[in-house]
Design an enzyme around this catalytic site. Structure first.
Site, PDB file in Angstrom:
ATOM      1  N   CYS A  89      38.751  61.306  -9.371  1.00 12.85           N
ATOM      2  CA  CYS A  89      38.574  59.915  -9.808  1.00 12.85           C
ATOM      3  C   CYS A  89      37.632  59.155  -8.867  1.00 12.85           C
ATOM      4  O   CYS A  89      36.783  58.394  -9.321  1.00 12.85           O
ATOM      5  CB  CYS A  89      39.902  59.158  -9.821  1.00 12.85           C
ATOM      6  SG  CYS A  89      41.307  60.108 -10.349  1.00 12.85           S
ATOM      7  N   ASP A  90      37.819  59.329  -7.562  1.00 12.65           N
ATOM      8  CA  ASP A  90      37.157  58.438  -6.601  1.00 12.65           C
ATOM      9  C   ASP A  90      36.054  59.087  -5.775  1.00 12.65           C
ATOM     10  O   ASP A  90      35.282  58.368  -5.125  1.00 12.65           O
ATOM     11  CB  ASP A  90      38.213  57.844  -5.646  1.00 12.65           C
ATOM     12  CG  ASP A  90      39.255  57.029  -6.409  1.00 12.65           C
ATOM     13  OD1 ASP A  90      38.874  56.389  -7.404  1.00 12.65           O
ATOM     14  OD2 ASP A  90      40.435  57.052  -6.027  1.00 12.65           O
ATOM     15  N   CYS A 111      43.167  60.838  -5.398  1.00 13.81           N
ATOM     16  CA  CYS A 111      42.509  61.574  -6.490  1.00 13.81           C
ATOM     17  C   CYS A 111      41.014  61.710  -6.211  1.00 13.81           C
ATOM     18  O   CYS A 111      40.270  60.740  -6.345  1.00 13.81           O
ATOM     19  CB  CYS A 111      42.738  60.845  -7.820  1.00 13.81           C
ATOM     20  SG  CYS A 111      41.880  61.612  -9.200  1.00 13.81           S
TER      21      CYS A 111
END
Ligand code: NAP
Length: 309
Positions: A138-139, A135
């Site tokens: 997200c990261d 992701c």
């Protein structure tokens, strides 16, 4: 056991939420079950540019918030639980939940979507969350000024590579062929981005590192030549795996585990419909998930009418 329902929708992504909106407007007594929080895979997408009605694009999270608000206006109160099995009792279906509860309903819409497919190479599992990610939204921000690798050549890999250049100093896009699968407009953007270096005809054979990712070993599939790329992160976008483990042996699935339906979203069991990415089909987009959800709810309504007649 919860009875008195007309319809159980399993999954709260675009397909499930749309099915809910249609079912609620048809005044079906509907319960939507969702494992985490409604929204689905789109929550992991920074920008959605191909959903009509948003000419400037919209963030995945905001689009899902709008879907949810519309469903809530129609009474949505999702049950946060995981469907673990589906059995039959006469012409009723029992949806078994992780909490131990069972929902009883004559119709079910499966909209459980899909999750990332794993590469299956050494180091992947051990280093997930330690530099291996599925992701970018997200990261990605954790990799400011670092060098990262993206694996895959589809829409997700190419779109997320461009997104990652906002943070990373350099992005290697590693693809097993010499042509991308992604749609042209995304390809053009990636080719024009000086921070992206394409590594063609190559597969990752190992992810290296002890406590953190330090590199990837790659092999050129044409020459068999191996080399190591030093990277601090590896983003894997090699397609999706349907969430259908709980339906194996219950519904007809294709060889990839996707639910086989007809054009009206009917599965191999009467009264059970499937919608969205979990379904065997060729075009997996938010707009097609939404179309599936509407069709599935409409067909569930017709099924209930015929059942009563
Ligand atoms: P995808 O379209 O199935 O592409 C997967 C990519 O990974 C392909 O390039 C494939 O290579 C490669 N691959 C598969 N297995 C591999 C392996 N074991 N090792 C190395 N590479 C491997 O998957 P996706 O990009 O995740 O997209 C999923 C669905 O969502 C698609 O229907 C896509 O169109 C949709 N989507 C749309 C958008 C958008 O419209 N903006 C954005 C994201 C996703 P080959 O090309 O050689 O097969």
């Amino acid at each position: 056991m919860k009875r008195g329902l007309d319809l159980v929708i399993v999954g709260g992504g675009p397909a499930g939420l749309t099915a809910y909106i249609y079912a609620a407007r048809a005044r079906l007594r509907t319960l939507l079950v969702e494992k985490f929080s409604p929204g689905g895979q789109i929550l992991n997408t920074d920008r959605v540019e191909n959903y009509p009605g948003f000419p400037e694009g919209i963030s995945g999270a905001e689009l899902m918030e709008r879907f949810l608000a519309q469903a809530r206006n129609l009474g949505l109160e999702p049950l946060l639980d995981e469907a673990t099995g589906l059995t039959q009792d006469g012409d009723l279906y029992l949806v078994h939940l992780g909490s131990g509860e069972t929902l009883v309903s004559p119709t079910v819409i499966v909209a459980t979507g899909a999750g990332p497919r794993r590469l299956g190479v050494p180091g992947e599992r051990e280093l997930t969350g330690k530099g291996v990610s599925y992701c970018a939204t997200c990261d990605g921000p954790f990799f400011r000024d670092e060098v990262v690798a993206v694996v895959g050549g589809g829409n997700t890999a190419v779109q997320e590579s461009v997104f990652l250049t906002r943070f990373a100093r350099k992005v290697y896009l590693i693809h097993r062929r010499d042509q991308l699968r992604a749609t042209r407009i995304l390809q053009e953007r990636a080719f024009a981005n000086p921070k992206i270096e394409f590594v063609w005809n190559s597969v990752v054979t190992e992810i290296l590192g002890e406590d953190r990712v330090q590199g990837v070993r790659i092999k050129n599939v044409k020459t068999d030549e191996e080399r190591v790329l030093e990277v601090g992160g590896v983003f894997i976008f090699i397609g999706i795996q349907p969430h259908t483990e709980w339906l194996e042996g219950v519904l007809a699935l294709d060889e990839g585990g996707f639910i086989i339906t007809d054009a009206e979203m009917r599965t191999s069991l009467p009264g059970v419909f499937a919608a969205g990415d979990v379904r065997a089909k060729s075009c997996r987009q938010i707009v097609t998930a939404v179309g599936d959800g509407a069709t599935a709810a409409y067909m569930a309504e017709l099924y209930l009418l015929e059942r009563k007649a």
